[in-house]
Structure formats: structure tokens, C-alpha cells
Design a protein around this motif. Structure first.
Motif, mmCIF file in Angstrom:
data_model
loop_
_atom_site.group_PDB
_atom_site.id
_atom_site.type_symbol
_atom_site.label_atom_id
_atom_site.label_comp_id
_atom_site.label_asym_id
_atom_site.label_seq_id
_atom_site.Cartn_x
_atom_site.Cartn_y
_atom_site.Cartn_z
ATOM 1 N N GLU A 13 -47.935 -4.951 -56.136
ATOM 2 C CA GLU A 13 -47.651 -3.527 -56.350
ATOM 3 C C GLU A 13 -48.711 -2.722 -55.602
ATOM 4 O O GLU A 13 -49.768 -2.408 -56.135
ATOM 5 N N HIS B 199 -49.234 1.402 -60.863
ATOM 6 C CA HIS B 199 -48.214 0.345 -60.712
ATOM 7 C C HIS B 199 -47.032 0.842 -59.890
ATOM 8 O O HIS B 199 -46.864 2.051 -59.682
ATOM 9 N N THR B 200 -46.171 -0.119 -59.503
ATOM 10 C CA THR B 200 -44.851 0.210 -58.961
ATOM 11 C C THR B 200 -43.844 -0.572 -59.801
ATOM 12 O O THR B 200 -44.227 -1.366 -60.653
ATOM 13 N N ARG C 232 -46.840 -10.901 -57.741
ATOM 14 C CA ARG C 232 -47.207 -10.193 -58.972
ATOM 15 C C ARG C 232 -48.249 -10.997 -59.773
ATOM 16 O O ARG C 232 -49.104 -10.443 -60.445
ATOM 17 N N HIS D 108 -50.851 -6.117 -60.804
ATOM 18 C CA HIS D 108 -49.764 -6.932 -60.291
ATOM 19 C C HIS D 108 -49.962 -6.970 -58.775
ATOM 20 O O HIS D 108 -49.883 -5.924 -58.117
HETATM 21 ZN ZN ZN Z 1 -46.920 -3.508 -62.548
#
Ligand code: ZN
Length: 347
Positions: free
Chosen positions: A59, A141-142, A98, A56
Motif C-alpha cells: 500500500e 493505507h490504500t 501486503r 501493508h
Molecule cells: Zn492496509
């Protein structure tokens, strides 16, 4: 004699490190585009760990995690191979987004296809040139934009090897998460590659605790699978497995003031915040529907009815989960642990 290891047609000899540039479809301007990948191969044979970030594109905590990881001196002595890719979705990263330019979510487009959409082609390339080489994977990820996640691992815990590395990572919380169709994790699990998703922090922001815990977690996994020598240091807490988790949603549209912090331990009936109309009228209290820990929250105060406000996790033993969270926070807090809020890597 070690077996040859090649990626994107480039042979990596034992005891060497290189940055490989995976060719991507160019930008619409015809500017050439590549996905740089660090490949660090030890002198001795061992597993191949893939660490990737920014599937993404917004992120970005994982980009910094990998920047610090590849600078660690300990990597000169690894067994096996580390492939570390800081930015998988280069297109989204450039646009702080994203998504890909075709508005698809790359992490819903796996395993992809050679003749599919841009997202599908990128997924296909990534599977065939990179994921296929890995014996273990960690995807960084975040939370999505305007949301924040307390550091957590998501993995399929009924697989013993996955569970072993999930616990070794030593994030404070672990979610036994079902496989979402089209994710890289689903595609990797189908290839029997033990796979972790590390979720920590907010999109488009750096969070020092999440970054430190990420670097340390990857090193911990490398120790667990024999790529680095084991540490004899005693751990100050045990990771806790989430029993169930759900989002608390806005009861009405309006302006949200959350009083509950990320990582807070809450009891049923506690006040977590307020939603009001913006004109000084009707205000509603948000109370906790259960005992648990806040593992995700929105940072956006503008709500529509039904919007996700707080992500609550329940545990078999909430008190010991709360102790784990406290121990983790005091251990990783950049000010408390070192007195400086710099970027010294923790290894
Ligand atoms: Zn993500």
C-alpha cells in the motif's frame, strides 16, 4: 528548557531533524535491514505526531505522501515533533506484498511481543520505540490489491479529540469504524492516542488525488493541534460522516463489467454493472440496493459468487454528501486545479 526527546537511543535536540534507522531482523541472506524514520523536532515544545505508511507492504500511496510531506518548507517552523515513517513493513514492500515473509499480516499482530513471531516482534518494536512517543497518530493505507478506495478517514468518533482531528484532516468522508483486533489503531487507542487511518487509492499504484489529499490532510491536522499556524482559507466543503456502509457482492461467478465509478452518487435501482459468464451466455445486471456513494470498488473483472464488487456508503443526507464529493474532486483534481498532473505538493 525542553524535555529531552530520544528515539531508538538517539537524542533529538530542539530545532533539528534527523533520519533514525531502526534496526530490524536481517533478511535470510544476512543482509542488514533498517526502518528509516524521519524525526523533525521544532524549537518550541508541542505535540508529537506519528505518521506511518506501508504497514501493508503493497500500500504505497502513503510512501509518496510522506516523501512529499517531509519536503515541505513549513516543517522548519513546527512546534513539537513529527515522526514520519514511509515504510513500516520493509519486508512486504520489497516483495510487493501486503504480508510479512511469515505470511502474517503486520496490522493484525499488534501490540506484538518480544519473543513472538517475526510479525509480533516487529509490532512490539514499533510500539515501544515509536508509537509510545506519539500524542497523535495517522496511519496511511490504500485498499487491498485490485481494489480502490475513495479517500476516507476511519476513526473512533466517540472520542472527542479523535473526532476533532478526523474532521480537521478534511478528507471528504469519515467512517466511524469499530476497532479491529490486532491493528495498530486498536493498540494505540488502548494507550489513549487519538488515531486516524487514512484509506485512499489502490495497492501498488499512485493516485494523485489521494496523495494530494493525504499531504494536505496531515498538514491540516498539524494546524489543528498547534504544530503549525492555522490557515485562514475558507473550506469549500464539509467532511461527511458515513451512516452505514456495506459491500455489494457478486450474485454469480464470471466476468464483471462495472459501470459505476468510484465516488459516484447512486440511487436505489440504478444499474451499477453486469456479471456474465465468459462464453456469451447468462448475464446479470447489478443494481444498487440503496441510495448512497460508491466508496470502494474492485478493479478485477474476474469474480466468484460472493466476491466484493462495490462498497456502498449511506449518509443521513445523501445529496449533501454528494456535493462534498464533487467539491473535493474539483478542488484536488491535478488537471483541473493546476493544469498540470505533476507532483507539486499542496500545503
Ligand atoms: Zn492496509
Amino acid at each position: 528548557m525542553s524535555a529531552p526527546f530520544s528515539i531508538c537511543g538517539r537524542e533529538i535536540s530542539p530545532g533539528s531533524r534527523e533520519v533514525i534507522e531502526l534496526p530490524l531482523p536481517p533478511l535470510s541472506t544476512h543482509s542488514a535491514l533498517h526502518m528509516p524514520a524521519h524525526v523533525i523536532r521544532g524549537k518550541k515544545d508541542g505535540p508529537c505526531l506519528l505518521v506511518c505508511a506501508a504497514l501493508h507492504g503493497d500500500e504505497i500511496n502513503g510512501v509518496e505522501i510522506i516523501r512529499r510531506l517531509v519536503g515541505l518548507g513549513a516543517l522548519d517552523k513546527i512546534r513539537g515533533t513529527l515522526i514520519a515513517i514511509p515504510i513500516v513493513n520493509i519486508y512486504g514492500f520489497i516483495h510487493l506484498s501486503r504480508y510479512l515473509p511469515d505470511r502474517r499480516d503486520l496490522n493484525r499482530s499488534f501490540p506484538g511481543s518480544e519473543t513472538g513471531s517475526l510479525a509480533g516482534r516487529l509490532a512490539h518494536l514499533f510500539m515501544n520505540e515509536v508509537v509510545e512517543k506519539a500524542t497523535y497518530g495517522i496511519d496511511l493505507h490504500t485498499a487491498a490489491i485490485h481494489r480502490d478506495n475513495f479517500p476516507q478517514i476511519r476513526a473512533t468518533l466517540d472520542d472527542a479529540e479523535t473526532r476533532r482531528i478526523a474532521e480537521a484532516f478534511h478528507a471528504p468522508l469519515i467512517i466511524d469504524a469499530g476497532l479491529r483486533p490486532g491493528t495498530i489503531r486498536e493498540a494505540a487507542v488502548k494507550m489513549n492516542i487519538p488515531w486516524l487511518v487514512y484509506e485512499a487509492g489502490e495497492a501498488l499504484r499512485f493516485d494523485e488525488i489521494s496523495i494530494r489529499a493525504g499531504v494536505r490532510g496531515i498538514v491540516n491536522v498539524m494546524r489543528e493541534v498547534g504544530m503549525l499556524r492555522k490557515s485562514l482559507r475558507k473550506k469549500s466543503y464539509r467532511p461527511r460522516i458515513v451512516k452505514s456502509n456495506f459491500w455489494i457482492r457478486a450474485p454469480q461467478s464470471g466476468i464483471l463489467r462495472l459501470t459505476a465509478a468510484l465516488g459516484a452518487s447512486v440511487s436505489k435501482g440504478d444499474i451499477l454493472g453486469y456479471v456474465a459468464d465468459p462464453y456469451g451466455g447468462r448475464e446479470e445486471q447489478i443494481t444498487s440496493p440503496d441510495n448512497g456513494i460508491i466508496i470502494g470498488r474492485t478493479n478485477l473483472p474476474l469474480m466468484h459468487e460472493g466476491d466484493a464488487m462495490l462498497h456502498l456508503a449511506r449518509f443521513r443526507d445523501n445529496a449533501s454528501a454528494s456535493e462534498t464529493v464533487d467539491a473535493f474532486q474539483s478542488e484536488l483534481d491535478p488537471v483541473e486545479s493546476t493544469g498540470i498532473s505533476g507532483s507539486e505538493p499542496i500545503a
